[in-house]
Design a protein around this motif. Structure first.
Motif, mmCIF file in Angstrom:
data_model
loop_
_atom_site.group_PDB
_atom_site.id
_atom_site.type_symbol
_atom_site.label_atom_id
_atom_site.label_comp_id
_atom_site.label_asym_id
_atom_site.label_seq_id
_atom_site.Cartn_x
_atom_site.Cartn_y
_atom_site.Cartn_z
ATOM 1 N N LYS A 53 -28.629 62.076 -6.229
ATOM 2 C CA LYS A 53 -28.742 60.668 -5.821
ATOM 3 C C LYS A 53 -29.600 60.519 -4.569
ATOM 4 C CE LYS A 53 -25.991 56.793 -4.201
ATOM 5 N NZ LYS A 53 -24.849 56.492 -3.395
ATOM 6 N N ASN A 54 -29.399 61.428 -3.625
ATOM 7 C CA ASN A 54 -30.119 61.340 -2.347
ATOM 8 C C ASN A 54 -31.405 62.157 -2.338
ATOM 9 O OD1 ASN A 54 -28.136 59.668 -1.157
ATOM 10 N ND2 ASN A 54 -26.847 61.462 -0.818
ATOM 11 N N ASP A 55 -31.709 62.806 -3.463
ATOM 12 C CA ASP A 55 -32.913 63.638 -3.574
ATOM 13 C C ASP A 55 -33.028 64.567 -2.362
ATOM 14 O OD1 ASP A 55 -35.182 64.593 -4.851
ATOM 15 O OD2 ASP A 55 -36.506 63.177 -3.812
ATOM 16 N N HIS A 56 -31.957 65.315 -2.134
ATOM 17 C CA HIS A 56 -31.874 66.208 -0.988
ATOM 18 C C HIS A 56 -31.426 67.578 -1.482
ATOM 19 C CE1 HIS A 56 -30.815 67.533 3.081
ATOM 20 N NE2 HIS A 56 -31.611 66.563 3.475
ATOM 21 N N PRO A 57 -31.849 68.665 -0.836
ATOM 22 C CA PRO A 57 -31.481 69.999 -1.324
ATOM 23 C C PRO A 57 -30.024 70.388 -1.115
ATOM 24 C CG PRO A 57 -32.792 70.168 0.669
ATOM 25 C CD PRO A 57 -32.772 68.712 0.289
ATOM 26 N N GLY A 58 -29.298 69.645 -0.293
ATOM 27 C CA GLY A 58 -27.900 69.981 -0.068
ATOM 28 C C GLY A 58 -27.197 68.891 0.711
ATOM 29 N N ILE A 59 -25.872 69.040 0.810
ATOM 30 C CA ILE A 59 -25.056 68.111 1.585
ATOM 31 C C ILE A 59 -24.083 68.919 2.424
ATOM 32 C CG2 ILE A 59 -25.213 66.229 -0.082
ATOM 33 C CD1 ILE A 59 -22.346 66.951 -0.931
ATOM 34 N N THR A 60 -23.483 68.275 3.410
ATOM 35 C CA THR A 60 -22.512 68.988 4.235
ATOM 36 C C THR A 60 -21.119 68.889 3.618
ATOM 37 O OG1 THR A 60 -21.925 67.110 5.626
ATOM 38 C CG2 THR A 60 -23.838 68.423 6.313
ATOM 39 N N GLN A 61 -20.270 69.789 4.074
ATOM 40 C CA GLN A 61 -18.877 69.790 3.617
ATOM 41 C C GLN A 61 -18.194 68.484 4.014
ATOM 42 O OE1 GLN A 61 -16.669 73.446 4.289
ATOM 43 N NE2 GLN A 61 -15.026 72.237 5.189
ATOM 44 N N VAL A 62 -18.480 67.973 5.189
ATOM 45 C CA VAL A 62 -17.869 66.727 5.657
ATOM 46 C C VAL A 62 -18.311 65.562 4.777
ATOM 47 C CG1 VAL A 62 -17.758 65.083 7.582
ATOM 48 C CG2 VAL A 62 -17.547 67.533 8.019
ATOM 49 N N GLN A 63 -19.597 65.496 4.441
ATOM 50 C CA GLN A 63 -20.086 64.435 3.549
ATOM 51 C C GLN A 63 -19.374 64.498 2.204
ATOM 52 O OE1 GLN A 63 -24.227 65.683 3.826
ATOM 53 N NE2 GLN A 63 -24.777 63.685 4.698
#
Length: 147
Positions: A53-63
């Motif tokens: 959805k965010n076209d990003h390679p990763g997300i944080t655990q908190v997100q």
């Protein structure tokens, strides 16, 4: 014994408890072939979905924990299991030394894509008796989730 309810069916909490147990059993059965627990599925698919959805390679655990409305410590434990299964990878965050970036592996992407089909089919079957009222149920549940 005193209660404000004359019958158990008058208690929204008790009815929600019953429905939740029935639904969770159905979801467990749908996820059994993929050897995923429901929390594992939710975090794996949420990770995949948020990244796409965010076209990003990763997300944080908190997100991820915030998205799933799951305790951060529980999220960490589930992610550890998903990492051991080879479904996610955790790498140091490029700008925040306290955080890790979570990404989905090819194996994780494949199992998440198959498992979501089984879960969505089970949801359709489970909630089919509501017909067009499913929208009202979703609205009411979203209202409760905002608490």
């Amino acid at each position: 014994m005193s209660s404000e309810f004359n019958n158990a069916e008058e208690s929204p909490g008790f009815i929600l408890w019953q429905v939740t147990n029935l639904w969770q059993k159905a979801i467990r059965n749908a996820l059994d072939p993929f050897e995923l627990t429901h929390p594992q599925f939710v975090l794996l698919f949420s990770c995949k979905w948020l990244i796409e959805k965010n076209d990003h390679p990763g997300i944080t655990q908190v997100q991820l924990a915030q998205h799933a409305q799951m305790d951060v410590n529980v999220t960490s434990q589930v992610l550890r299991t998903l990492e051991k299964k080879g479904y996610i990878e955790r790498r140091p965050h490029p700008t925040d030394s306290r955080a890790n970036m979570i990404s989905v592996t090819k194996a994780g992407d494949e199992v998440a894509s198959l498992a979501v089909q089984a879960v969505e089919k089970e949801d359709r079957d489970f909630f089919s008796g509501l017909g067009h009222e499913i929208g009202q149920l979703n609205r009411l549940l979203r209202q409760l989730a905002k608490r």
